[in-house]
Design an enzyme around this catalytic site. Structure first.
Site, PDB file in Angstrom:
ATOM      1  N   ASP A 182      34.378 -18.210 -25.237  1.00  0.00           N
ATOM      2  CA  ASP A 182      34.964 -17.442 -24.137  1.00  0.00           C
ATOM      3  C   ASP A 182      34.013 -17.668 -22.944  1.00  0.00           C
ATOM      4  O   ASP A 182      33.311 -18.674 -22.909  1.00  0.00           O
ATOM      5  CB  ASP A 182      35.080 -15.959 -24.533  1.00  0.00           C
ATOM      6  CG  ASP A 182      36.138 -15.221 -23.735  1.00  0.00           C
ATOM      7  OD1 ASP A 182      37.284 -15.155 -24.171  1.00  0.00           O
ATOM      8  OD2 ASP A 182      35.810 -14.705 -22.651  1.00  0.00           O
ATOM      9  N   VAL A 234      34.763  -5.990 -31.013  1.00  0.00           N
ATOM     10  CA  VAL A 234      35.879  -5.067 -31.206  1.00  0.00           C
ATOM     11  C   VAL A 234      36.977  -5.782 -31.970  1.00  0.00           C
ATOM     12  O   VAL A 234      37.417  -6.862 -31.569  1.00  0.00           O
ATOM     13  CB  VAL A 234      36.412  -4.536 -29.847  1.00  0.00           C
ATOM     14  CG1 VAL A 234      37.656  -3.680 -30.068  1.00  0.00           C
ATOM     15  CG2 VAL A 234      35.349  -3.723 -29.133  1.00  0.00           C
ATOM     16  N   ALA A 243      40.730  -9.833 -31.636  1.00  0.00           N
ATOM     17  CA  ALA A 243      39.368  -9.303 -31.530  1.00  0.00           C
ATOM     18  C   ALA A 243      38.723  -9.867 -30.274  1.00  0.00           C
ATOM     19  O   ALA A 243      39.258 -10.789 -29.660  1.00  0.00           O
ATOM     20  CB  ALA A 243      38.546  -9.708 -32.749  1.00  0.00           C
ATOM     21  N   LYS A 244      37.617  -9.313 -29.887  1.00  0.00           N
ATOM     22  CA  LYS A 244      36.816  -9.888 -28.801  1.00  0.00           C
ATOM     23  C   LYS A 244      35.396  -9.382 -28.969  1.00  0.00           C
ATOM     24  O   LYS A 244      35.189  -8.304 -29.536  1.00  0.00           O
ATOM     25  CB  LYS A 244      37.358  -9.424 -27.439  1.00  0.00           C
ATOM     26  CG  LYS A 244      36.973 -10.326 -26.298  1.00  0.00           C
ATOM     27  CD  LYS A 244      37.790 -11.598 -26.345  1.00  0.00           C
ATOM     28  CE  LYS A 244      37.915 -12.317 -25.066  1.00  0.00           C
ATOM     29  NZ  LYS A 244      39.082 -13.212 -25.087  1.00  0.00           N
ATOM     30  N   GLY A 245      34.449 -10.158 -28.495  1.00  0.00           N
ATOM     31  CA  GLY A 245      33.070  -9.710 -28.612  1.00  0.00           C
ATOM     32  C   GLY A 245      32.247 -10.235 -27.470  1.00  0.00           C
ATOM     33  O   GLY A 245      32.736 -11.005 -26.641  1.00  0.00           O
TER      34      GLY A 245
END
Ligand code: GLU
Length: 416
Positions: free
Chosen positions: A146, A60, A105-107
C-alpha cells in the site's frame, strides 16, 4: 490543504446508504459497521544511530465471511485507527465487487518512511509482523503493498512469517518480487485495472479513446502505471504530478521519460516542454479523464464545481468526499468509484495467492487477460445495478459489495 485522511464517518455513511437500499436489518448493519478484530501493537526497534524508536502499529480485520482477510499495509505519519478501519471496510466491499474470495483488512505503522533507512524499515517491518503473526497466514490474513510499502517490504513480511513458521510460506503475502513467488503483472495491476475501467466507461458513454486527454494526480506505483497503461492504449497523458507539484503538456507526455526525469531530479516538475502546475491546478484542468491516484479527500465541496473532466476514475482510496460526489453527479461527470476502479491490485494479489498455493507461475499474458475479464465483469455488474437503482456508480458498487458480504454472513449464520 484538505484533510488527507479517509474518515471513518465517510465509510459508515456509505455503508448506511447501501444497507438502507438493500433493506438490511439493523443487526446486519451493526455487524458490518464494526471490524471483527482491531490489533494495536507497539513496534520498538533499534535505530541506525543506536537509539530506540517506538512506533504505533495497527492491523484492522474487518470481515472474512467470503474468505481470508486481505489488504495492504501502509507506512504513513499520522495514520489513525479510524482511517485504517475505514480502509479495511473498503477492502471488504472491493474484494466482493471484483468477486475474489477474500475479506477485508488494512494495516500500517505511523512513520514517515521517507525519513528511515532501508535497514530501519526492514527491522520495523519484521518486528511489526512478529507482533501480529498469530493473526496472519494464507488462510487467515494476507498482507499486500500500500502507500510507502512495496515488493521488498512484502519479501521481508513473507520471510518473517516463514522464519517464525519454520518453513517457506510464499502465499502468506502478495505483491512479492517475482523471483520469490510474486506474480507477473502484480506491480502494474492497479494502474492497468484503472484504465480497463476507463475503457469500459468510455465505450458506454460513446467517448472516443484515441487521443482522449488524461490528467493523473500522483506518480507513485499506481499513478505511474495508470499513465503507462493510458499511453499504451493511445490516450494522451496531458498532466501528471507528485508531492512536489505537477506538469502540464497539452500535446501529451511519455510517462517513462517523465519517470526517468523524476528518478534523476526527485520531481516530475521542470520537465522539458511542460508547464509547471500545482496539484490543485491539475485537478481543475480541462480534460476527458481525471485520475486522482494520490491521497484521500482531494476532490471536495471546495473544488468540485471547478472539475472540468468528463470522467473521474478513482485510483486512490477515498479521493472524493461525499458532498463532492453529489456535485459531480449533478454535473453529469461519470465517476468510477475507488472500490471498483482500483480493484485490479487485489485481483492480481488473488492470482498470486492461487499461483503460490498451486505452485505455478502464470505468464504475464495470462495474468493480464484474466485481470481484464474480472474487471470488465465487475464494471458491468456495477453499471447494471446503478442503472436499476437510478443511482451513481458508487452507490451501485456499494450495493453490490455490501450485498454480497451480507448474503455470505446470512448464509453462514452466527456461531454458536
Ligand atoms: N493496497 C491495495 C488496495 O488498497 C492492494 C491490496 C491487496 O492486494 O491485498 O487495494
Amino acid at each position: 490543504m484538505a484533510e488527507e485522511h479517509l474518515g471513518l464517518n465517510v465509510a459508515l455513511t456509505q455503508l448506511k446508504l447501501a444497507a438502507k437500499k438493500l433493506q438490511l436489518d439493523n443487526g446486519m448493519y451493526k455487524m458490518l459497521s464494526l471490524p471483527k478484530r482491531s490489533i494495536n501493537v507497539s513496534v520498538d526497534i533499534r535505530m541506525d544511530n543506536g537509539s530506540v524508536g517506538v512506533f504505533n502499529g495497527i492491523r484492522v480485520q474487518h470481515w472474512d465471511a467470503r474468505g481470508p482477510f486481505k489488504g495492504g499495509i501502509r507506512y504513513a505519519q499520522g495514520l489513525t485507527q479510524d482511517e485504517v478501519t475505514a480502509l479495511a471496510m473498503l477492502m471488504t466491499w472491493k474484494c466482493a465487487i471484483v468477486d475474489v474470495p477474500f475479506g477485508g483488512a488494512k494495516g500500517g505503522i505511523c512513520i514517515d518512511a521517507k525519513k528511515m533507512s532501508t535497514h530501519e524499515l526492514e527491522r520495523l517491518t519484521r518486528r511489526y509482523i512478529s507482533l501480529i503473526f498469530e493473526y496472519l497466514g494464507p488462510h487467515r490474513d494476507i498482507p499486500a503493498p500500500d502507500m510507502y510499502t512495496d515488493a521488498q517490504t512484502m519479501a521481508w513480511i513473507m520471510d518473517t512469517y516463514s522464519q517464525l513458521k519454520g518453513y517457506r510460506v510464499p502465499e502468506s503475502a502478495t505483491g512479492k518480487p517475482v523471483e520469490i513467488g510474486g506474480s507477473w503483472g502484480r506491480n502494474e495491476a492497479t494502474g492497468r485495472g484503472v484504465i480497463h475501467c476507463v475503457k469500459q466507461a468510455a465505450h458506454d458513454k460513446g467517448l472516443k479513446l484515441k487521443n482522449a486527454s488524461v490528467a493523473i494526480q500522483g506518480f507513485g506505483n499506481v499513478g505511474y502505471h495508470a499513465a503507462e497503461a493510458a499511453y499504451n492504449e493511445g490516450l494522451k497523458v496531458v498532466a501528471v504530478s507528485d508531492s512536489t507539484g505537477g506538469i502540464y503538456c497539452p500535446d501529451g507526455i511519455n510517462p517513462s521519460e517523465v519517470l526517468a526525469h523524476k528518478e534523476q531530479t526527485q520531481t516530475v516538475q521542470n520537465c522539458l516542454g511542460c508547464k509547471n502546475i500545482t496539484n490543485q491546478e491539475l485537478l481543475e484542468l480541462p480534460c476527458d479523464v481525471l485520475i486522482p491516484a494520490a491521497l484521500e479527500n482531494q476532490i471536495t465541496c471546495k473544488n468540485a464545481d471547478k472539475i472540468r473532466a468528463k470522467m473521474v476514475a478513482e485510483a486512490a482510496n477515498g479521493p472524493t468526499t461525499p458532498d463532492a460526489d453529489k456535485a459531480l453527479y449533478e454535473k453529469n461527470i461519470c465517476l468510477i468509484p475507488d472500490i471498483l476502479a482500483n480493484s485490479g491490485g487485489v485481483t492480481v494479489s488473488y492470482f498470486e495467492w492461487v499461483q503460490n498455493l498451486t505452485q505455478e507461475q502464470w505468464p504475464l499474458e495470462v495474468v493480464n487477460s484474466k485481470l481484464e475479464t474480472k474487471m470488465t465483469k465487475a464494471f458491468n455488474d456495477v453499471v447494471k445495478l446503478a442503472k436499476i437503482e437510478g443511482s451513481d456508480m458508487r452507490t451501485g458498487a456499494l450495493m453490490l459489495g455490501v450485498g454480497r458480504v451480507a448474503n455470505a454472513i446470512k448464509t453462514l449464520g452466527l456461531w454458536p
